[in-house]
Design an enzyme around this catalytic site. Structure first.
Site, mmCIF file in Angstrom:
data_model
loop_
_atom_site.group_PDB
_atom_site.id
_atom_site.type_symbol
_atom_site.label_atom_id
_atom_site.label_comp_id
_atom_site.label_asym_id
_atom_site.label_seq_id
_atom_site.Cartn_x
_atom_site.Cartn_y
_atom_site.Cartn_z
ATOM 1 N N HIS A 468 0.757 -1.130 0.042
ATOM 2 C CA HIS A 468 -0.133 0.048 0.103
ATOM 3 C C HIS A 468 0.939 1.338 -0.062
ATOM 4 O O HIS A 468 0.714 2.250 0.687
ATOM 5 C CB HIS A 468 -0.832 0.126 1.248
ATOM 6 C CG HIS A 468 -1.730 -1.033 1.539
ATOM 7 N ND1 HIS A 468 -2.163 -1.579 2.544
ATOM 8 C CD2 HIS A 468 -2.358 -2.005 0.469
ATOM 9 C CE1 HIS A 468 -3.289 -2.563 2.186
ATOM 10 N NE2 HIS A 468 -3.266 -3.050 1.218
ATOM 11 N N PRO A 469 1.646 1.478 -0.950
ATOM 12 C CA PRO A 469 2.676 2.554 -0.859
ATOM 13 C C PRO A 469 1.720 3.878 -1.309
ATOM 14 O O PRO A 469 0.957 3.723 -2.269
ATOM 15 C CB PRO A 469 3.662 2.465 -1.963
ATOM 16 C CG PRO A 469 2.967 1.485 -2.805
ATOM 17 C CD PRO A 469 2.266 0.541 -2.072
#
Length: 542
Positions: A468-469
């Site tokens: 989940h960058p």
């Protein structure tokens, strides 16, 4: 080719933008996607994600720079390289985050991004098979449903969570997020419902929608400070498409800032290091990168042969599942593996859930890339609101070279303290009577971690991203912010960023549904702006 809007990136937000903007037949839209069409059966069969993880298909397969917080290890950074982007390769969990996440964005000065203001876009995107209510939509493109053929172990995990003192939650996206329960998933009729399947595939025949796959964007084209097109590599040649109105970057938190910097928009000193002429010194590009750090506990249970695993019985189950899925789109292969989980607090005094659990009906090792024999189950615990912040920088001015990815995992001591508490809570849940009755055995690597110091060492040796960058083109009005509340790049014209990179801070949950919401809201912002058509110079494509 010349169009009104060029969308760079055919991931979750890009598919939404291309579909919504092309609803107007008078508007021409081009979508550039570096990967191939989403034709593989491994994409459409939900359980195919296990093989996608192993073979690297449809995946950029990036790595981080060595992470001091992880003992010098390089982290894995898988991102979808295919129509649908990461929504074509993810675990299909539909989670929006906590209401307070969006109120915090608005409180920082981002008008229009409070929970009450984004909820209509979540509902607009959604067709929830449970039906519409105050929290959920019906009739939207993205199909959301309960698992068609849930495994028996998901509810058992939920029971274990309740035995450990957590309440059951049947809707993590309703009035309250906290609790343990079964996840809803982005499926339709037993198949993955990616952003491509939801938004793009039904409209590919539109004459005003031009989708180009295998198109790797190399540079944004400018007339002064106005974006007027995009150069891209396609079939070994450099081509270009002009934008009469706007260029919309939806390449994700790792590639949108890279493309800005390759095009001369970013920290001046860094661009000069790589010999890139500076068009606009925007120091926040690539800053504020952060991600959900996550660690997994694996439990060996060789006698539980109905769980996923490699054994004669497991192979027979899989073959039976293939037949059932092909005939009826039901059965074992409709799983997303992480069928159950929860949003919990590492300490009862916490104001919001700061941990997320993903319970997996198999033994998960090294992001699923490692072949594991036998049967068992796993549980992830991830830190929902990490304080650590990293960066995304250029490794080279070669547009085909991967960027330098540094999430700076566990740089803030508070992140490690919370993850230690979270690991203990997870272990306690897995030790509850309803699960203990199956006589599983925690794998030795984590079982040896007893003291806080030992748990810390285990975390540093095994933790990594849960994919989940966000945050690398931060929304706001500060000196290190990149876009305003309309998602327009500061100091530029005709240029917006629309993807997870604009999040000022990460949401407390999986990021796919929020990115689709961002795409829906951005489409309305673009339509409302309807900038006049601008003449472009032939020279910009040279």
């Amino acid at each position: 080719m010349e169009v009104d809007y060029v969308v760079v990136g055919g991931g979750s937000a890009g598919c939404v933008l291309a579909a919504r903007l092309s609803e107007d037949p008078a508007v021409q839209v081009a979508l550039l996607e570096a990967g191939p069409p989403d034709a593989s059966v491994l994409i459409h069969c939900p359980a195919g994600l296990a093989l996608l993880a192993k073979n690297g298909q449809a995946n950029w397969g990036f790595e981080t720079v060595p992470q001091p917080g992880l003992g010098g290890r390089r982290g894995y950074q898988p991102r979808g390289k295919v129509l649908g982007g990461s929504s074509s390769v993810n675990a299909m969990i539909y989670a929006r985050g906590h209401h307070a996440d969006y109120d915090a964005w608005a409180a920082e000065g981002n008008a229009g991004w409070s929970w009450d203001e984004v909820l209509p876009y979540f509902r607009k995107a959604e067709h929830n098979e449970r039906g519409a209510d105050a929290w959920h939509g019906s009739g939207g493109p993205l199909n959301v449903m309960d698992l068609r053929s849930p495994h028996r172990f998901g509810p058992i995990f939920v029971q274990a969570g309740m035995q450990a003192g957590f309440r059951e939650n049947r809707d993590f996206n309703g009035a309250e997020q906290e609790g343990v329960g079964l996840f809803q998933v982005t499926h339709r009729n037993g198949e993955r419902c990616s952003a491509a399947k939801a938004y793009l595939t039904p409209h590919l025949a539109r004459p005003n929608l031009h989708v180009v796959t295998g198109a790797h964007a190399t540079r944004i084209l400018f007339d002064g400070r106005r974006a007027v097109g995009v150069a891209y590599r396609h079939e070994r040649t450099i081509q270009s498409v002009k934008a009469r109105r706007e260029v919309l970057l939806s390449a994700g938190a790792l590639l949108s800032p890279q493309l800005l910097m390759l095009s001369g928009v970013g920290p001046a000193a860094h661009l000069q290091e790589h010999g890139i002429p500076v068009l606009h010194d925007l120091p926040g590009v690539g800053r504020n990168l952060h991600d959900h750090i996550d660690v997994v506990q694996v439990v060996e249970a060789p006698h539980l042969t109905d769980l996923f695993g490699l054994s004669p019985r497991g192979i027979a189950n899989a073959l039976k599942g293939i037949v059932e899925w092909r005939r009826h789109r039901s059965g074992l292969l409709t799983t997303n593996f992480a069928e159950a989980g929860g949003f919990i607090k590492s300490d009862p005094a916490e104001p919001l859930p700061d941990l997320q659990l993903h319970f997996v009906i198999g033994k998960l090792m090294d992001h699923g890339r490692q072949t594991v024999w036998g049967h068992g189950y796993s549980c992830h615990v991830c830190l929902l609101r990490p304080r650590s912040r990293g960066s995304l920088l250029l490794a080279s001015k070669d547009p085909l070279a991967p960027p330098r990815i540094d999430p700076n995992f566990l740089a803030d001591a508070d992140d490690l303290r919370r993850l230690v508490r979270g690991f203990r809570v997870m272990r306690d849940i897995l030790a509850q009577p309803v699960l203990a009755a199956f006589r599983g055995r925690e794998q030795a690597a984590s079982a040896a971690a007893v003291s806080d110091e030992q748990v810390e060492r285990f975390i540093r040796g095994h933790a990594d991203t849960i994919y989940h960058p966000v945050g690398s083109c931060r929304m706001g009005s500060g000196p290190l912010d990149v876009v305003d509340a309309q998602l327009r790049v500061h100091g530029m014209q005709g240029l917006r960023v629309v993807d997870a990179s604009i999040m000022p801070s990460i949401v407390g949950g999986n990021t796919n549904a929020p990115v689709i919401m961002i795409g829906e809201k951005a489409a309305d912002l673009v339509k409302a702006a309807r900038e006049p058509v601008h003449a472009t110079r032939e020279a910009v494509a040279a």
